[in-house]
Design a protein around this motif. Structure first.
Motif, short mmCIF file in Angstrom:
data_model
loop_
_atom_site.label_atom_id
_atom_site.label_comp_id
_atom_site.label_asym_id
_atom_site.label_seq_id
_atom_site.Cartn_x
_atom_site.Cartn_y
_atom_site.Cartn_z
N SER A 1 0.82 -1.21 0.00
CA SER A 1 0.00 0.00 0.00
C SER A 1 0.86 1.26 0.00
O SER A 1 0.35 2.35 -0.29
CB SER A 1 -0.91 0.01 1.23
OG SER A 1 -0.14 0.10 2.43
N ILE A 2 2.15 1.14 0.29
CA ILE A 2 2.99 2.33 0.42
C ILE A 2 4.05 2.43 -0.68
O ILE A 2 4.92 3.30 -0.62
CB ILE A 2 3.69 2.37 1.79
CG1 ILE A 2 4.43 1.06 2.07
CG2 ILE A 2 2.69 2.67 2.90
CD1 ILE A 2 5.26 1.08 3.33
N PHE B 1 11.17 3.73 12.69
CA PHE B 1 11.61 2.37 12.40
C PHE B 1 11.02 1.40 13.41
O PHE B 1 10.56 0.30 13.06
CB PHE B 1 13.15 2.28 12.45
CG PHE B 1 13.82 2.49 11.12
CD1 PHE B 1 13.52 3.59 10.33
CD2 PHE B 1 14.78 1.61 10.67
CE1 PHE B 1 14.14 3.79 9.11
CE2 PHE B 1 15.41 1.78 9.44
CZ PHE B 1 15.09 2.89 8.66
N ALA B 2 11.02 1.81 14.68
CA ALA B 2 10.51 0.93 15.73
C ALA B 2 9.00 0.76 15.65
O ALA B 2 8.48 -0.36 15.71
CB ALA B 2 10.90 1.47 17.10
N TRP B 3 8.29 1.86 15.45
CA TRP B 3 6.84 1.78 15.53
C TRP B 3 6.17 1.29 14.26
O TRP B 3 5.04 0.80 14.30
CB TRP B 3 6.26 3.11 16.00
CG TRP B 3 6.46 3.23 17.47
CD1 TRP B 3 7.28 4.11 18.12
CD2 TRP B 3 5.90 2.41 18.49
NE1 TRP B 3 7.26 3.89 19.48
CE2 TRP B 3 6.42 2.84 19.73
CE3 TRP B 3 5.01 1.34 18.48
CZ2 TRP B 3 6.07 2.25 20.95
CZ3 TRP B 3 4.68 0.75 19.69
CH2 TRP B 3 5.19 1.21 20.91
N VAL C 1 10.54 1.46 4.06
CA VAL C 1 9.67 1.02 5.15
C VAL C 1 9.36 -0.47 5.02
O VAL C 1 9.35 -1.21 6.01
CB VAL C 1 8.36 1.85 5.18
CG1 VAL C 1 7.35 1.22 6.13
CG2 VAL C 1 8.65 3.28 5.61
N VAL C 2 9.11 -0.94 3.78
CA VAL C 2 8.87 -2.37 3.57
C VAL C 2 10.08 -3.18 4.03
O VAL C 2 9.94 -4.22 4.69
CB VAL C 2 8.55 -2.68 2.10
CG1 VAL C 2 8.43 -4.17 1.87
CG2 VAL C 2 7.24 -1.99 1.68
N LEU C 3 11.28 -2.71 3.70
CA LEU C 3 12.49 -3.39 4.13
C LEU C 3 12.62 -3.40 5.65
O LEU C 3 13.05 -4.39 6.25
CB LEU C 3 13.72 -2.72 3.51
CG LEU C 3 13.96 -3.02 2.03
CD1 LEU C 3 14.99 -2.04 1.45
CD2 LEU C 3 14.42 -4.45 1.82
#
Length: 553
Positions: free
Chosen positions: A127-128, A215-217, A313-315
């Motif tokens: 989706s991103i 990255f964490a959330w 973000v997917v990675l």
């Protein structure tokens, strides 16, 4: 930094929800009904035995969760290596023993399609991204990115990972005497997230609290979508997908954070590159995934910076979620088996001593040959004496006991039923049974991870040195499925194992003792399912007295 912030919705938001939710619920309800009507069901091959559901239960989950190993062993003995179960809220054909290999060597069994059907994870992550909307194309690009920018760079990335993780431990823990960490996963999550920001986007952005937090959330958000669906009913799965994937997808906000943080960095890098070209000198390219994506922008068919940050973000989701979980679980094993801590620490000391001697011999040879004029000339070079005891990729590679410990933790802890696949056409197994197109199978991991022949005996015991001198923690095999198997094995396993080794090495070098806050939760902690809540805190005791200087790493 990792505290979850709460917000109160505005009047405009509430008004919008009153309009959107009924429409969304109506559409989703129609989809849910259609999907339920065409329900998965078992394979049409009636020769596959179906395990009866215990009286009073609705699925096999209740009986399975009471004792997963005993339940599966009983089913294997009574029904053979292939049988049907209604498990995890859906009908699956369970594949056991020697037939497991066929699942990983037959491309007509799809892990991606099963994951999408069970959790909607592909829709969630895609989706991103603007490019590669086809899941197979996206997977291919992700594998290429990992291969091009991570797998071949681990020796160069390791010192950076060590530095970032050490910094988090020094800041958040310091030296301590039975310091209680109520949720060890948050500590590990911050260590892994900070290190991965450095690897993915560079050391400067690793200093940015907002980037580390996102990255964490985003990892936490991923867990909110994937974790609760593992054993949920079809209605619960539908509700989760509507909330997190279609109506209130949390990922775009994380992409925006990365775009905002990365834009000035990219502009600065482009300017420096242009200046280097103008001067006719080589451009000193930063070594991180962001730079790799920029350099190969056309190769990966990216559309714009939004697309680049979407893939980042997917990675992050693929690299941090499971690694944080595994590192946390590994720390629980250090507490449960305190007898392994000192051997692991002594192995580090011996390896570091040996590496330091080898480096000194190399310096002496260079001085003797005249290649280097004086010992002072080594300062600031790869042979600088001050770096003799650094944790490098070379050092971590020599830690055979550590590698064995990690592999055994992952073998012993891995859930007994995992690695779902979907049949993309009718597939005939070697025993003659047929898995009908569109039906799902799940691997009986117990049948291989707890097989005495595959594990050289005593498979039911946790033996930390079982694999010393044998297969590495990153090496898949039919008896070790933590990273899958075959050519579809997890491409990020080398980085994952390097992070596991780094976390474990830092832990045993800095702390002499790990203790459960609630010892009655030991078994639950060791066998906790991926994404489940941490059942107990841990006490940490430093190797150095309170207020003494921190041990150099």
């Amino acid at each position: 930094m990792l505290d979850l912030l709460t917000t109160v919705p505005s009047a405009e938001t509430i008004k919008m929800l009153k309009t959107v939710i009924p429409i969304g619920v109506g559409i989703a309800s129609a989809y849910f009904v259609v999907k339920t009507i065409r329900d998965d069901g078992y394979s049409l091959d009636k020769s596959i035995p179906t395990v009866p559901i215990r009286r009073g239960d609705y699925t096999h989950d209740y009986e399975y969760m009471e004792n997963p190993g005993a339940f599966l062993k009983r089913c294997e003995e009574k029904y053979g290596p292939v049988f049907n179960c209604n498990i995890r809220g859906a009908p699956f054909t369970v594949i056991s023993g020697a037939i497991v290999r066929e699942i990983f060597t037959n491309d007509d069994f799809s892990f991606k399609d099963a994951a999408e059907d069970i959790t909607g994870s592909i829709s969630f992550t895609q989706s991103i991204v603007k490019s590669c909307k086809d899941k197979d194309a996206a997977t291919k690009v992700l594998h290429e990115i990992i291969r091009d920018n991570v797998s071949n760079q681990i020796p160069l990335l390791t010192p950076r990972i060590v530095r970032q993780m050490t910094g988090v431990l020094e800041r958040d823990m310091g030296t301590c005497d039975r310091k209680l960490v109520e949720n060890p996963m948050l500590l590990i999550l911050e260590m892994v997230s900070t290190a991965m920001v450095d690897v993915f986007m560079g050391a400067e952005l690793a200093k940015n609290p907002e980037v580390v937090q996102t990255f964490a959330w985003c990892t936490y958000d991923f867990g909110q979508v994937i974790g609760p669906q593992v054993r949920a009913s079809r209605f619960t799965k539908w509700f989760i997908r509507m909330k997190y994937i279609y109506l209130f997808n949390p990922l775009p906000k994380h992409v925006k954070v990365l775009i905002r943080a990365a834009t000035p960095v990219i502009l600065q890098r482009r300017q420096e590159e242009a200046e280097a070209v103008a001067k006719g000198v080589p451009y000193n390219r930063p070594m991180d995934i962001l730079q790799g994506l920029l350099d190969d922008f056309e190769k990966y068919n990216f559309i714009d910076i939004d697309d680049v940050c979407g893939f980042l973000v997917v990675l992050v989701l693929t690299a941090i979620h499971s690694t944080t979980d595994s590192c946390t679980n590994m720390t629980f094993y250090l507490a449960a088996y305190p007898e392994v801590v000192e051997p692991l620490y002594q192995e580090q000391v011996e390896v570091l001593d040996q590496v330091a001697k080898e480096r000194e011999l190399e310096r002496q040879e260079k001085l003797k040959s005249g290649e280097v004029r004086s010992a002072k000339d080594f300062e600031g070079t790869e042979l600088d004496p001050k770096n003799d005891r650094d944790y490098t990729a070379n050092v971590l590679k020599r830690l055979e006991k550590m590698d064995s410990f990690i592999r055994e933790v992952m073998r012993f802890r891995m859930e007994k039923l995992r690695l779902e696949h979907m049949a993309m056409k009718d597939i005939t197994l070697s025993n003659g049974m047929v898995i009908t197109k569109g039906k799902k199978i799940i691997v009986n991991v117990r049948s291989v991870h707890q097989d005495d022949k595959l594990q050289d005996g005593n498979a039911a015991e946790f033996l930390p040195w079982r694999f010393v001198g044998k297969n590495k923690a990153s090496t898949p095999s039919v008896g070790y499925l933590s990273f899958g198997m075959g050519r579809h094995a997890c491409p990020g396993r080398f980085l994952a194992v390097q992070e596991l080794k780094t976390v474990a090495s830092l832990m045993v070098s800095r702390y002499s003792k790990f203790e459960f806050q609630d010892p009655t939760k030991t078994t639950e902690a060791l066998l906790a399912l991926i994404g489940s809540n941490v059942p107990t805190g841990l006490y940490f005791t430093s190797r150095v007295p309170e207020n003494a200087p921190t041990q150099a790493v």
